[in-house]
Design a protein around this motif. Structure first.
Motif, PDB file in Angstrom:
ATOM      1  N   GLU A  16      -5.669   9.191 -19.268  1.00 54.58           N
ATOM      2  CA  GLU A  16      -5.684   7.729 -19.142  1.00 54.58           C
ATOM      3  C   GLU A  16      -5.853   7.075 -20.511  1.00 54.58           C
ATOM      4  O   GLU A  16      -6.641   7.534 -21.333  1.00 54.58           O
ATOM      5  N   GLY A  84       2.161   9.061 -13.084  1.00 52.86           N
ATOM      6  CA  GLY A  84       1.301   8.356 -12.144  1.00 52.86           C
ATOM      7  C   GLY A  84       0.776   7.059 -12.755  1.00 52.86           C
ATOM      8  O   GLY A  84       0.929   6.803 -13.958  1.00 52.86           O
ATOM      9  N   ARG A  85       0.115   6.253 -11.922  1.00 51.36           N
ATOM     10  CA  ARG A  85      -0.343   4.915 -12.323  1.00 51.36           C
ATOM     11  C   ARG A  85      -1.126   4.914 -13.637  1.00 51.36           C
ATOM     12  O   ARG A  85      -0.936   4.043 -14.484  1.00 51.36           O
ATOM     13  N   TRP A  86      -2.043   5.887 -13.818  1.00 48.96           N
ATOM     14  CA  TRP A  86      -2.898   5.900 -15.002  1.00 48.96           C
ATOM     15  C   TRP A  86      -2.442   6.891 -16.066  1.00 48.96           C
ATOM     16  O   TRP A  86      -3.051   6.993 -17.132  1.00 48.96           O
ATOM     17  N   GLN A  87      -1.405   7.652 -15.781  1.00 50.54           N
ATOM     18  CA  GLN A  87      -0.978   8.706 -16.711  1.00 50.54           C
ATOM     19  C   GLN A  87      -0.199   8.161 -17.908  1.00 50.54           C
ATOM     20  O   GLN A  87       0.769   7.424 -17.745  1.00 50.54           O
TER      21      GLN A  87
END
Lengths: 109, 109, 109
Positions: A16, A84-87
């Motif tokens: 993140e 993904g959303r935070w990757q």
């Protein structure tokens, strides 16, 4: 898609992108393998192999790299990178600041 | 074949599926980066970036993930997945239990 | 190109091939997860799963493997493996010496 570092003291990692977390990780890696510890690799009175003119003590960076990744592989589906959303993909400099080379290769399709 | 986690606190790892070893690994990861330690990422009085409504302190999980893998690549030969005798593929939950998304992609052929 | 270990206590890692650094890494891995520590996996009075006739205590090797890689992926461009100047591919034996199986697979082209 493969993101590949051509280096042994600079890793490719997905994590993140949160500024305070960057501070935590820097401290964490320093605790795992401190630059203050003794490393045979840094003992230039003993070492004869792979010595360069501008050799710097970086045994800690090699040890940190040993537990990290030289590359990350990320699927692409219908032309879309599947992060993904935070990757986010990072080049993690473990040694002193310098220019680094990264290869991005897309397979299949 | 690539097995890919879309998360930054849930890793994909190949290891042996032996119940006592699972306990060892849980303790081991807790020793590497304890949830009891201080992480700036967990300091919600300071942090402003990537905050969600159900934000939980998970700095330890991000640090553990930094030394683990977001994906594993496993060769397929003649249609057979080449897992060794003891190798099994795990999704390793490093944060609190929840639903997770994993992508499996097969290339070539 | 994928270099893949079929084992859960022998990793594939890219790093620098410098003899003194090998000593540093051996010591470093022993510090991360010592063979002297207690592991449930090594407690043959409790354990019933995956026991073989020549079972050896190797909980430390599984824990070290958890933070290393089962495989490395290295790009090939125009038929040339894209290893950087100091990068070499290692099979890292984390358990006792023995014969090991590694798969090398080339994709695309």
């Amino acid at each position: 898609m493969v993101v590949y570092s051509k280096h042994t003291t600079a890793a490719i990692k997905i994590n993140e992108n949160e500024p305070l977390l960057m501070k935590d990780m820097e401290r964490f890696l320093g605790r795992i393998a401190s630059s203050e510890d003794y490393y045979h690799h840094n003992d230039f009175t003993l070492r004869t192999v792979n010595m360069t003119e501008d050799e710097c003590p970086n045994g800690h960076a090699h040890c940190q790299h040993l537990l990290m990744s030289t590359s990350e592989t990320i699927p692409i589906i219908d032309g879309e990178l599947q992060l993904g959303r935070w990757q986010r993909v990072f080049l993690v400099e473990l040694d002193r600041p310098r220019s680094r080379e990264v290869i991005i290769q897309v397979l299949g399709g």
